[in-house]
Every structure is written in structure tokens, then in C-alpha cells.
Design an enzyme around this catalytic site. Structure first.
Site, PDB file in Angstrom:
ATOM      1  CG  ASP A 168      -6.743  -1.628   0.888  1.00 49.19           C
ATOM      2  OD1 ASP A 168      -5.554  -1.401   1.201  1.00 49.19           O
ATOM      3  OD2 ASP A 168      -7.119  -2.743   0.470  1.00 49.19           O
ATOM      4  CD  GLU A 217      -1.665  -5.414   1.818  1.00 47.53           C
ATOM      5  OE1 GLU A 217      -0.818  -6.272   2.087  1.00 47.53           O
ATOM      6  OE2 GLU A 217      -2.784  -5.369   2.383  1.00 47.53           O
TER       7      GLU A 217
END
Length: 414
Positions: free
Chosen positions: A83, A178
Site C-alpha cells: 500500500d 502498513e
């Protein structure tokens, strides 16, 4: 020899897929679009020849490169997240390739006059003569942490193509979310099956980190009382003024812009106010656990003092711990840091061992039973339009992964 153009093509194929995460979402992954890259990675891991390639219902990807030695070697892992940060848009990333960087300003966007300058970003001077990948000035790049993913995939591919490099079982793990602090929340450490691992999520070449902040988030809610201002004497209570008292009572120089190294801070990152109610959102950070606890206590006592001053409960604080310093879990197994340091030295990379002024999946994983130091991925200026990564840094990180695998097998050969 790792092919430079192959690295560029792989990295660009990742960053041009939008994987921005969303802190307001309760799903995992937090955005549907993260599946686009996750599914691509699964197919790529299979295509290069890894075994046991899986993706679960939350988009956590795992795979194995089987050992090619006869003796027993601890399984080691490499982890990165796919991400990108919601701090700046990751949609329609249009990377620019700057070969043989000459050390001067880089015009990212002529129409908007956006310039990446070594006068402001001095680290650029470290990469004169190298090939840089930058943004076009309108998005982030996504080297955090698609550079890490590129390095892990490329290292596994290289090891498969060069069986003369001996290694034990190597586990690969890619995570969503994350950037919103949830990358390791649903990571199945037992399924992963590694004795220790490394996150490839640092910045400058040589970075090797096994210390990070202890972290908490605090929501400060200030209550006021609205009364018509023409008739407000002795009755109106303006929550914004009380909130200002709270802000100004915290140490002014203990904020991110005034601290470095091991120094902790209070960071007011969001504020929303009106007469009746003001909300302050803080993050609290410190490497030292006792100082970390003391910072939380300072905020609680300040609220108590203001409540006493106003003879009513005008302030309420909700503090929640977020993650802790991985040093406590890594120090008992320092050989895993030593192996990474030796790998860098053998590749003529000077190790830069320093604390992370932030968090990492490795912190949470370490407390979940998977000790997990952090290694450089090569990018700079994360989470914004000035992000860039030297291709040579990606190649060096790829080489470090291969060398760690080789040294680990050697260490356990007797």
C-alpha cells in the site's frame, strides 16, 4: 549481474498501480484497489518459480524459495508492504526516469513549476551519475514500499537463476495497510514459518535499523458552552481557548520539527474546533520506554490541572498505544543484525545503524514472535511529490538480500 532495465520495468509496473490505503476504512485491505497489485504479485511470484504462493482473504501474500543445501538452516524471511500512504495521492503515478543525474535541479512539472532541488534535498548529491526515478510532481512515487517489493521479487528471481548461491528456506511476505498502522495486524507468523525476517522498508543505502519509536495516539476532547455572545459574560465557555491553553502548555521544542535522533516528541497532527467542542489529535513518540510513559502522563496531568482550574471536566483524553520499540525483541538475537551488517560490508556498502524515527511492520512482527530488523529500500522523501529512488539503490538492496541468504547458509554449515 542484475539487469538494470529489468529492475526499472518491474518497479514502474508496480508504482503505476494505485494502492493508496484508507485509515477510515474498517476492512482489510482498507481499499479494494490494493487487490490489483496483490493479485499481480501472486502471479509474478508463481511465474519466477517460488513455491507455496498464497494470498488470504485479507490480501496477505506469502511464498517460499526452498533451500538448496543439505544441512539445516533456519528459515529467514523478507517482508514489504504494497500500500501507499494516504498523505498524498497515489493515483495516476507517472514516473520520470533521469539517467546519469548531473547534480542539478530536476524539473518535475513545468506547468506547476515543481522542482526537485539538491539545494533543499541535499541527499540528491549522493546520487550524481546514477539513474533516478522521480514523480511528475503531481503524485507520490510509491517507492515506499514498492521499491522493497521490487527488491525482494528480484532477489528471489536472481537466486533461482543462480543456484550456485547456496541458501536455506527463504520466506517472502507482502502486506497491505502498513501506512495506516495495520500492516502486521493479521499477519500469520506461524504460517509464515521463518525464524527471523527483515523488512525492506528503509531509505538511504546502508540503513540498518533495529530500534524504533514507542508510539501512542491521543485524542483530546475539549468541551465548551455556547451562549449568545451579547449575553455571554460569566456563561460562555469557549473550548477553542481552552484547547489553545492545552497546546501551549506542552513543551514547544518537543515537536517533530525540533527533534532528531533518539529525541521524542508530541505532534499535533489534526485539530477541529468550535465554541462548544474542540478535538485535538496527537501522536506521542519516544524511543525510551520510561520517557514514553512519562509523555503520556504529562498529557493526562495537564488535562487534570485544566479541569481543576475550570472547576469542571472540560477536557477528556483518550490515549491508545500503537506499537513499541523492537529493540527489546531484537537485542536477544543480535546475530540477525550482525548478518545483515556483514552482508553490506561484503558488498562494500557502509552500514548506517540508526534508530527509526517512526514505526515499521517489523516492530509489530517482532512483538508477534518474528524478530524483524529493517533494511534500506533506497527511496527518499516518502509520502509526497518530491519522492525519488535511485535505481542503483534498488539493485544494491537486491544484492543485500541475496548476500544475507548466502551468509545465513554459511553460518549454519558446521
Amino acid at each position: 549481474m542484475i539487469d538494470k532495465q529489468h529492475i526499472i520495468d518491474r518497479f514502474v509496473s508496480y508504482v503505476t498501480i494505485d494502492t493508496e490505503s484508507d485509515p477510515k476504512s474498517n476492512t482489510t485491505p482498507s481499499t479494494e484497489k490494493q487487490w490489483d497489485l496483490a493479485n499481480k504479485l501472486v502471479e509474478e511470484l508463481k511465474a519466477i518459480g517460488l513455491s507455496d504462493v498464497t494470498i488470504d482473504e485479507n490480501a496477505y501474500i506469502m511464498a517460499t524459495l526452498p533451500s538448496n543445501v543439505d544441512h539445516k538452516v533456519p528459515a529467514i524471511g523478507f517482508v514489504s508492504h504494497f500500500d501507499t500512504s494516504p498523505d498524498f495521492t497515489g493515483a495516476n503515478v507517472n514516473p520520470k526516469i533521469i539517467p546519469n543525474y548531473d547534480g542539478n535541479d530536476i524539473l518535475l512539472n513545468k506547468e506547476e513549476g515543481i522542482v526537485l532541488s539538491p539545494d533543499y534535498f541535499e541527499d540528491l548529491k549522493l546520487y550524481i551519475g546514477q539513474t533516478l526515478i522521480t514523480t511528475d510532481g503531481t503524485t507520490l512515487l510509491g517507492a515506499d514500499d514498492k521499491a522493497g517489493i521490487c527488491e525482494i521479487v528480484s532477489a528471489m528471481e536472481y537466486l533461482i537463476q543462480h543456484p550456485e548461491i547456496k541458501h536455506g528456506d527463504i520466506k517472502v511476505g507482502f502486506t497491505p495497510d502498513e501506512e495506516i498502522g495495520r500492516g502486521a495486524h493479521k499477519f500469520d507468523v506461524e504460517k509464515f514459518g521463518a525464524e527471523w525476517a527483515y523488512t525492506m522498508d528503509g531509505s538511504q543505502v546502508g540503513e540498518l535499523e533495529y530500534e524504533n519509536f514507542n508510539a501512542a495516539g491521543a485524542v483530546v476532547t475539549v468541551k465548551g458552552k455556547i451562549v449568545h455572545p451579547g449575553y455571554a459574560k460569566g456563561k460562555l465557555v469557549n473550548s477553542m481557548y481552552i484547547a489553545t491553553e492545552f497546546i501551549n502548555s506542552l513543551p514547544r521544542l518537543e515537536t517533530p520539527e525540533h527533534t532528531e535522533g533518539y529525541q521524542g516528541f508530541f505532534h499535533l497532527h489534526n485539530m477541529k474546533g468550535a465554541v462548544e467542542k474542540t478535538t485535538l489529535e496527537y501522536i506521542i513518540r519516544d524511543h525510551d520506554k520510561s520517557h514514553f510513559e512519562a509523555r503520556k502522563e504529562v498529557m493526562l496531568k495537564l488535562a487534570e490541572e485544566l479541569n481543576t482550574q475550570y472547576e469542571k471536566e472540560v477536557i477528556n483524553i483518550d490515549i491508545k498505544d500503537q506499537y513499541f520499540n523492537m529493540k527489546e525483541k531484537v537485542e536477544p538475537v543480535m546475530h540477525i543484525v550482525d548478518i545483515a551488517e556483514e552482508a553490506m560490508k561484503q558488498l562494500d556498502i557502509e552500514p548506517i545503524i540508526k534508530p527509526i524515527r517512526g514505526g515499521t511492520d517489523g516492530s509489530q512482527l517482532s512483538y508477534m514472535g518474528l524478530p524483524c530488523p529493517n533494511i534500506f529500500a533506497g527511496g527518499h522523501n516518502f509520502h509526497g511529490r518530491y519522492e525519488y529512488v535511485p535505481v542503483e539503490s534498488i539493485i544494491k538492496a537486491t544484492q543485500v538480500i541475496c548476500k544475507i541468504a548466502e551468509l545465513t547458509a554459511e553460518k549454519y554449515s558446521n
